[in-house]
Motif scaffolding. Structure first.
Motif, PDB file in Angstrom:
ATOM      1  N   VAL A  20      63.709 -21.559 -57.709  1.00 59.69           N
ATOM      2  CA  VAL A  20      62.390 -21.260 -57.140  1.00 59.69           C
ATOM      3  C   VAL A  20      62.374 -19.846 -56.572  1.00 59.69           C
ATOM      4  O   VAL A  20      61.394 -19.104 -56.728  1.00 59.69           O
ATOM      5  CB  VAL A  20      62.023 -22.293 -56.054  1.00 59.69           C
ATOM      6  CG1 VAL A  20      60.716 -21.897 -55.360  1.00 59.69           C
ATOM      7  CG2 VAL A  20      61.883 -23.684 -56.660  1.00 59.69           C
ATOM      8  N   ALA A  21      63.476 -19.443 -55.914  1.00 57.80           N
ATOM      9  CA  ALA A  21      63.558 -18.092 -55.363  1.00 57.80           C
ATOM     10  C   ALA A  21      63.463 -17.054 -56.469  1.00 57.80           C
ATOM     11  O   ALA A  21      62.775 -16.034 -56.339  1.00 57.80           O
ATOM     12  CB  ALA A  21      64.863 -17.926 -54.580  1.00 57.80           C
ATOM     13  N   GLY A  22      64.149 -17.318 -57.583  1.00 63.42           N
ATOM     14  CA  GLY A  22      64.098 -16.395 -58.706  1.00 63.42           C
ATOM     15  C   GLY A  22      62.718 -16.318 -59.331  1.00 63.42           C
ATOM     16  O   GLY A  22      62.248 -15.237 -59.711  1.00 63.42           O
ATOM     17  N   GLN A  23      62.059 -17.485 -59.422  1.00 68.42           N
ATOM     18  CA  GLN A  23      60.726 -17.543 -60.007  1.00 68.42           C
ATOM     19  C   GLN A  23      59.712 -16.760 -59.173  1.00 68.42           C
ATOM     20  O   GLN A  23      58.786 -16.150 -59.703  1.00 68.42           O
ATOM     21  CB  GLN A  23      60.290 -19.013 -60.129  1.00 68.42           C
ATOM     22  CG  GLN A  23      58.870 -19.232 -60.637  1.00 68.42           C
ATOM     23  CD  GLN A  23      58.764 -19.064 -62.148  1.00 68.42           C
ATOM     24  OE1 GLN A  23      59.763 -19.066 -62.859  1.00 68.42           O
ATOM     25  NE2 GLN A  23      57.534 -18.935 -62.646  1.00 68.42           N
ATOM     26  N   THR A  24      59.885 -16.776 -57.851  1.00 69.56           N
ATOM     27  CA  THR A  24      58.906 -16.156 -56.953  1.00 69.56           C
ATOM     28  C   THR A  24      59.379 -14.813 -56.398  1.00 69.56           C
ATOM     29  O   THR A  24      58.678 -14.183 -55.605  1.00 69.56           O
ATOM     30  CB  THR A  24      58.593 -17.102 -55.777  1.00 69.56           C
ATOM     31  OG1 THR A  24      59.818 -17.449 -55.108  1.00 69.56           O
ATOM     32  CG2 THR A  24      57.938 -18.378 -56.278  1.00 69.56           C
ATOM     33  N   ASN A  25      60.587 -14.401 -56.801  1.00 75.16           N
ATOM     34  CA  ASN A  25      61.162 -13.133 -56.325  1.00 75.16           C
ATOM     35  C   ASN A  25      61.244 -13.070 -54.796  1.00 75.16           C
ATOM     36  O   ASN A  25      60.906 -12.054 -54.185  1.00 75.16           O
ATOM     37  CB  ASN A  25      60.350 -11.932 -56.852  1.00 75.16           C
ATOM     38  CG  ASN A  25      60.433 -11.816 -58.362  1.00 75.16           C
ATOM     39  OD1 ASN A  25      61.504 -11.918 -58.940  1.00 75.16           O
ATOM     40  ND2 ASN A  25      59.278 -11.623 -59.004  1.00 75.16           N
ATOM     41  N   GLN A  26      61.671 -14.181 -54.205  1.00 71.33           N
ATOM     42  CA  GLN A  26      61.794 -14.259 -52.752  1.00 71.33           C
ATOM     43  C   GLN A  26      63.233 -14.609 -52.371  1.00 71.33           C
ATOM     44  O   GLN A  26      63.957 -15.189 -53.171  1.00 71.33           O
ATOM     45  CB  GLN A  26      60.836 -15.320 -52.192  1.00 71.33           C
ATOM     46  CG  GLN A  26      59.360 -15.014 -52.392  1.00 71.33           C
ATOM     47  CD  GLN A  26      58.904 -13.761 -51.666  1.00 71.33           C
ATOM     48  OE1 GLN A  26      59.539 -13.325 -50.706  1.00 71.33           O
ATOM     49  NE2 GLN A  26      57.798 -13.172 -52.129  1.00 71.33           N
ATOM     50  N   LYS A  30      64.597 -17.905 -47.245  1.00 66.57           N
ATOM     51  CA  LYS A  30      63.188 -18.173 -46.943  1.00 66.57           C
ATOM     52  C   LYS A  30      62.630 -19.255 -47.867  1.00 66.57           C
ATOM     53  O   LYS A  30      61.826 -20.097 -47.452  1.00 66.57           O
ATOM     54  CB  LYS A  30      62.357 -16.889 -47.069  1.00 66.57           C
ATOM     55  CG  LYS A  30      62.558 -15.904 -45.911  1.00 66.57           C
ATOM     56  CD  LYS A  30      61.636 -14.699 -46.054  1.00 66.57           C
ATOM     57  CE  LYS A  30      61.816 -13.719 -44.898  1.00 66.57           C
ATOM     58  NZ  LYS A  30      61.275 -14.234 -43.636  1.00 66.57           N
ATOM     59  N   THR A  31      63.054 -19.230 -49.127  1.00 67.32           N
ATOM     60  CA  THR A  31      62.612 -20.255 -50.070  1.00 67.32           C
ATOM     61  C   THR A  31      63.062 -21.629 -49.607  1.00 67.32           C
ATOM     62  O   THR A  31      62.292 -22.603 -49.650  1.00 67.32           O
ATOM     63  CB  THR A  31      63.177 -19.962 -51.473  1.00 67.32           C
ATOM     64  OG1 THR A  31      62.725 -18.672 -51.902  1.00 67.32           O
ATOM     65  CG2 THR A  31      62.722 -21.009 -52.474  1.00 67.32           C
ATOM     66  N   ALA A  32      64.307 -21.734 -49.146  1.00 70.43           N
ATOM     67  CA  ALA A  32      64.823 -23.012 -48.649  1.00 70.43           C
ATOM     68  C   ALA A  32      64.024 -23.484 -47.440  1.00 70.43           C
ATOM     69  O   ALA A  32      63.729 -24.679 -47.298  1.00 70.43           O
ATOM     70  CB  ALA A  32      66.300 -22.869 -48.291  1.00 70.43           C
ATOM     71  N   SER A 114      57.032 -18.955 -42.354  1.00 70.98           N
ATOM     72  CA  SER A 114      58.179 -18.466 -43.130  1.00 70.98           C
ATOM     73  C   SER A 114      58.221 -16.949 -43.265  1.00 70.98           C
ATOM     74  O   SER A 114      59.273 -16.369 -43.524  1.00 70.98           O
ATOM     75  CB  SER A 114      58.144 -19.068 -44.539  1.00 70.98           C
ATOM     76  OG  SER A 114      57.001 -18.594 -45.247  1.00 70.98           O
ATOM     77  N   GLY A 115      57.054 -16.301 -43.109  1.00 67.03           N
ATOM     78  CA  GLY A 115      56.996 -14.862 -43.310  1.00 67.03           C
ATOM     79  C   GLY A 115      56.749 -14.456 -44.752  1.00 67.03           C
ATOM     80  O   GLY A 115      56.681 -13.262 -45.060  1.00 67.03           O
ATOM     81  N   GLY A 119      50.557 -16.045 -51.617  1.00 66.78           N
ATOM     82  CA  GLY A 119      50.709 -16.153 -53.066  1.00 66.78           C
ATOM     83  C   GLY A 119      52.059 -16.752 -53.441  1.00 66.78           C
ATOM     84  O   GLY A 119      52.147 -17.616 -54.328  1.00 66.78           O
ATOM     85  N   SER A 120      53.105 -16.301 -52.764  1.00 70.90           N
ATOM     86  CA  SER A 120      54.439 -16.852 -53.023  1.00 70.90           C
ATOM     87  C   SER A 120      54.520 -18.310 -52.587  1.00 70.90           C
ATOM     88  O   SER A 120      55.128 -19.143 -53.262  1.00 70.90           O
ATOM     89  CB  SER A 120      55.506 -16.036 -52.290  1.00 70.90           C
ATOM     90  OG  SER A 120      55.552 -14.711 -52.779  1.00 70.90           O
ATOM     91  N   ILE A 121      53.892 -18.615 -51.434  1.00 69.82           N
ATOM     92  CA  ILE A 121      53.872 -20.004 -50.951  1.00 69.82           C
ATOM     93  C   ILE A 121      53.205 -20.903 -51.988  1.00 69.82           C
ATOM     94  O   ILE A 121      53.692 -21.991 -52.294  1.00 69.82           O
ATOM     95  CB  ILE A 121      53.111 -20.100 -49.606  1.00 69.82           C
ATOM     96  CG1 ILE A 121      53.825 -19.311 -48.507  1.00 69.82           C
ATOM     97  CG2 ILE A 121      52.918 -21.565 -49.212  1.00 69.82           C
ATOM     98  CD1 ILE A 121      55.148 -19.861 -48.064  1.00 69.82           C
TER      99      ILE A 121
END
Length: 210
Positions: A20-26, A30-32, A114-115, A119-121
């Motif tokens: 998910v982090a890779g998909q959203t570039n985050q 923070k993704t966790a 989360s900061g 859009g990423s959320i």
């Protein structure tokens, strides 16, 4: 019974967070954080829905037809080359039914907590929703759940064991919009208390053909 935290702390969970982090570039951290708040919210909404016989039957039908857990069998494939548009569309549909017109407020609250930008959320939620459904589907099959009371107990056990710091995050999130309605119902499910009984059922009714 494997709970949501067991999933996130497992090798599969690490793969999920990384994907998910890779998909959203985050960042993965923070993704966790977002997943640890968003997935119990989704599960709590499902639990609210199965309190009615129609909701329980609809959820079990959706699980058997479309969400049997197979999505969890190849998370590497799911994330390689980007998440398939069909999966994202499925997630968007689940979220729309679960949160209804509160979805922007959920996204804003998660963003503030989360900061990450909204859009990423939104992207994280769309990926998380089918995975949560798949996880419920797999646990349903393993536990031979066949009726609403069994499903209610299963979802309750999957929600159990939320750590205090996660509970406080969820509570803060659920109160963020300040209107004290739909999300407080889910807060009651996640926190193990019953603030109120109304409000959420109608919004969730459409999710599984109530």
């Amino acid at each position: 019974m494997a709970g949501l935290l067991d999933l996130l702390n497992s090798p599969m969970g690490k793969q999920l967070i990384s994907g998910v982090a890779g998909q959203t570039n985050q960042p993965e951290g923070k993704t966790a954080d977002v997943l640890s708040m968003a997935m119990p919210l989704l599960l709590g909404a499902m639990k609210k829905n199965v309190s009615s016989p129609e909701g329980a039957a609809g959820l079990m039908s959706a699980l058997s037809n479309n969400h049997n857990g197979s999505i969890l069998d190849n998370l590497g494939g799911l994330f390689s080359g980007g998440v398939d548009d069909n999966v994202m569309a499925d997630g968007a549909g689940i979220l729309g039914h679960v949160f209804g017109n509160k979805q922007p407020q959920v996204e804003n609250a998660l963003s503030q907590k989360s900061g990450l930008d909204t859009g990423s959320i939104a992207q994280i939620l769309k990926i998380a929703a089918p995975i949560v459904m798949g996880y419920i589907g797999k646990q349903t099959a393993q536990s031979n759940v066949s009726d609403g009371s069994g499903m209610n107990a299963l979802l309750g056990s999957m929600l159990g064991g939320q750590p205090k710091e996660n509970q406080s995050l969820i509570t803060t999130l659920l109160d963020a919009d300040g209107d004290g309605s739909i999300l407080d119902d889910v807060a009651g499910m996640v926190m193990g208390s019953n603030k109120s009984k109304g409000g959420l059922g109608g919004l969730l009714g459409g999710l599984f053909g109530k």
